[in-house]
Design a protein around this motif. Structure first.
Motif, PDB file in Angstrom:
ATOM      1  N   GLY A 155      -2.610 -15.386  -3.460  1.00  0.00           N
ATOM      2  CA  GLY A 155      -2.185 -14.841  -2.182  1.00  0.00           C
ATOM      3  C   GLY A 155      -2.286 -13.338  -2.090  1.00  0.00           C
ATOM      4  N   ASN A 156      -1.678 -12.799  -1.042  1.00  0.00           N
ATOM      5  CA  ASN A 156      -1.655 -11.354  -0.812  1.00  0.00           C
ATOM      6  C   ASN A 156      -0.394 -10.763  -1.432  1.00  0.00           C
ATOM      7  OD1 ASN A 156      -3.969 -11.481   0.793  1.00  0.00           O
ATOM      8  ND2 ASN A 156      -2.794 -11.748   2.662  1.00  0.00           N
ATOM      9  N   HIS A 157      -0.570  -9.637  -2.097  1.00  0.00           N
ATOM     10  CA  HIS A 157       0.559  -8.896  -2.642  1.00  0.00           C
ATOM     11  C   HIS A 157       0.410  -7.451  -2.204  1.00  0.00           C
ATOM     12  CE1 HIS A 157      -0.033 -12.327  -5.462  1.00  0.00           C
ATOM     13  NE2 HIS A 157       1.201 -12.512  -5.027  1.00  0.00           N
ATOM     14  N   TYR A 158       1.513  -6.856  -1.801  1.00  0.00           N
ATOM     15  CA  TYR A 158       1.430  -5.505  -1.268  1.00  0.00           C
ATOM     16  C   TYR A 158       2.635  -4.675  -1.727  1.00  0.00           C
ATOM     17  CZ  TYR A 158       4.876  -6.993   2.221  1.00  0.00           C
ATOM     18  OH  TYR A 158       6.008  -7.460   2.842  1.00  0.00           O
ATOM     19  N   VAL A 159       2.443  -3.345  -1.702  1.00  0.00           N
ATOM     20  CA  VAL A 159       3.511  -2.414  -2.067  1.00  0.00           C
ATOM     21  C   VAL A 159       4.349  -2.176  -0.818  1.00  0.00           C
ATOM     22  CG1 VAL A 159       4.074  -0.113  -2.923  1.00  0.00           C
ATOM     23  CG2 VAL A 159       2.065  -1.314  -3.820  1.00  0.00           C
ATOM     24  N   ARG A 160       5.578  -2.649  -0.849  1.00  0.00           N
ATOM     25  CA  ARG A 160       6.464  -2.474   0.311  1.00  0.00           C
ATOM     26  C   ARG A 160       7.167  -1.123   0.248  1.00  0.00           C
ATOM     27  NH1 ARG A 160      10.938  -6.794   2.216  1.00  0.00           N
ATOM     28  NH2 ARG A 160       9.104  -7.742   3.154  1.00  0.00           N
ATOM     29  N   ARG A 161       7.557  -0.714  -0.957  1.00  0.00           N
ATOM     30  CA  ARG A 161       8.238   0.580  -1.088  1.00  0.00           C
ATOM     31  C   ARG A 161       7.968   1.153  -2.474  1.00  0.00           C
ATOM     32  NH1 ARG A 161      13.041  -2.968  -0.528  1.00  0.00           N
ATOM     33  NH2 ARG A 161      13.478  -3.677  -2.618  1.00  0.00           N
ATOM     34  N   TYR A 162       8.189   2.450  -2.570  1.00  0.00           N
ATOM     35  CA  TYR A 162       8.039   3.129  -3.851  1.00  0.00           C
ATOM     36  C   TYR A 162       8.994   4.307  -3.890  1.00  0.00           C
ATOM     37  CZ  TYR A 162       5.192   6.583  -1.367  1.00  0.00           C
ATOM     38  OH  TYR A 162       4.752   7.542  -0.494  1.00  0.00           O
ATOM     39  N   ALA A 163       9.297   4.756  -5.102  1.00  0.00           N
ATOM     40  CA  ALA A 163      10.192   5.899  -5.278  1.00  0.00           C
ATOM     41  C   ALA A 163       9.764   6.660  -6.525  1.00  0.00           C
ATOM     42  CB  ALA A 163      11.640   5.430  -5.412  1.00  0.00           C
ATOM     43  N   GLN A 164      10.010   7.946  -6.513  1.00  0.00           N
ATOM     44  CA  GLN A 164       9.657   8.788  -7.652  1.00  0.00           C
ATOM     45  C   GLN A 164      10.895   9.095  -8.482  1.00  0.00           C
ATOM     46  OE1 GLN A 164       8.056  12.686  -6.748  1.00  0.00           O
ATOM     47  NE2 GLN A 164       6.883  12.691  -8.650  1.00  0.00           N
ATOM     48  N   ASP A 165      10.741   9.002  -9.805  1.00  0.00           N
ATOM     49  CA  ASP A 165      11.799   9.380 -10.729  1.00  0.00           C
ATOM     50  C   ASP A 165      11.747  10.899 -10.913  1.00  0.00           C
ATOM     51  OD1 ASP A 165      13.798   8.559 -12.948  1.00  0.00           O
ATOM     52  OD2 ASP A 165      12.367   9.877 -13.968  1.00  0.00           O
ATOM     53  N   ALA A 166      12.835  11.574 -10.600  1.00  0.00           N
ATOM     54  CA  ALA A 166      12.866  13.043 -10.655  1.00  0.00           C
ATOM     55  C   ALA A 166      12.665  13.564 -12.077  1.00  0.00           C
ATOM     56  CB  ALA A 166      14.179  13.561 -10.083  1.00  0.00           C
ATOM     57  N   GLY A 167      13.130  12.829 -13.063  1.00  0.00           N
ATOM     58  CA  GLY A 167      13.023  13.285 -14.447  1.00  0.00           C
ATOM     59  C   GLY A 167      11.619  13.189 -15.018  1.00  0.00           C
ATOM     60  N   THR A 168      10.950  12.064 -14.787  1.00  0.00           N
ATOM     61  CA  THR A 168       9.630  11.846 -15.388  1.00  0.00           C
ATOM     62  C   THR A 168       8.487  12.166 -14.445  1.00  0.00           C
ATOM     63  OG1 THR A 168       9.501   9.544 -14.653  1.00  0.00           O
ATOM     64  CG2 THR A 168      10.548   9.955 -16.798  1.00  0.00           C
ATOM     65  N   GLY A 169       8.752  12.140 -13.140  1.00  0.00           N
ATOM     66  CA  GLY A 169       7.693  12.341 -12.162  1.00  0.00           C
ATOM     67  C   GLY A 169       6.915  11.068 -11.866  1.00  0.00           C
ATOM     68  N   TRP A 170       7.198   9.975 -12.586  1.00  0.00           N
ATOM     69  CA  TRP A 170       6.518   8.700 -12.355  1.00  0.00           C
ATOM     70  C   TRP A 170       7.093   8.022 -11.122  1.00  0.00           C
ATOM     71  CZ3 TRP A 170       3.295   5.503 -15.817  1.00  0.00           C
ATOM     72  CH2 TRP A 170       2.666   6.269 -16.794  1.00  0.00           C
ATOM     73  N   PHE A 171       6.333   7.076 -10.587  1.00  0.00           N
ATOM     74  CA  PHE A 171       6.722   6.331  -9.396  1.00  0.00           C
ATOM     75  C   PHE A 171       6.918   4.861  -9.751  1.00  0.00           C
ATOM     76  CE2 PHE A 171       4.492  10.011  -7.936  1.00  0.00           C
ATOM     77  CZ  PHE A 171       5.085  10.364  -6.731  1.00  0.00           C
ATOM     78  N   VAL A 172       7.935   4.250  -9.181  1.00  0.00           N
ATOM     79  CA  VAL A 172       8.078   2.796  -9.313  1.00  0.00           C
ATOM     80  C   VAL A 172       7.578   2.192  -8.006  1.00  0.00           C
ATOM     81  CG1 VAL A 172      10.505   2.724  -8.556  1.00  0.00           C
ATOM     82  CG2 VAL A 172       9.576   0.875  -9.970  1.00  0.00           C
TER      83      VAL A 172
END
Length: 110
Positions: free
Chosen positions: A64-81
């Protein structure tokens, strides 16, 4: 209780190791979840009778279809979930609510 630098170093290495495994596995418990750190433009809700068709950042494949509904950045590492959702397009009987599919830590925003 005192801890030696060597012991703290071992604990830190174990934590980094575990974090690395979570990044590789996407932090999900499903072996089939496809939560990658890349995407293309796809159409979701594209069956007649469901919610209006819309463009989304995601991918389509046999499950099926999978999509990114939301994301956020971790202030400490700079990475995004990135939080991935399954497009549960109900078609002619109406749209079924989309469900959480899995998360992935990525070095960039989607």
């Amino acid at each position: 209780m005192t801890r030696t630098i060597k012991r703290w170093g071992a604990l830190g290495a174990a934590a980094v190791s575990l974090a690395g495994v979570m990044v590789v596995a996407g932090g999900t418990t499903s072996a089939h979840a496809d939560t990658r750190c890349d995407w293309g433009w796809i159409k979701i809700n594209d069956s007649p009778g469901g919610d209006p068709i819309s463009d989304a950042r995601g991918h389509s494949h046999s499950t099926g279809n999978h999509y990114v509904r939301r994301y956020a950045q971790d202030a400490g590492t700079g990475w995004f979930v990135w939080d991935w959702y399954a497009d549960n397009d109900g078609g002619s009987d109406g749209d079924t609510a989309d469900t959480y599919f899995g998360s992935r830590w990525c070095p960039n925003a989607p």
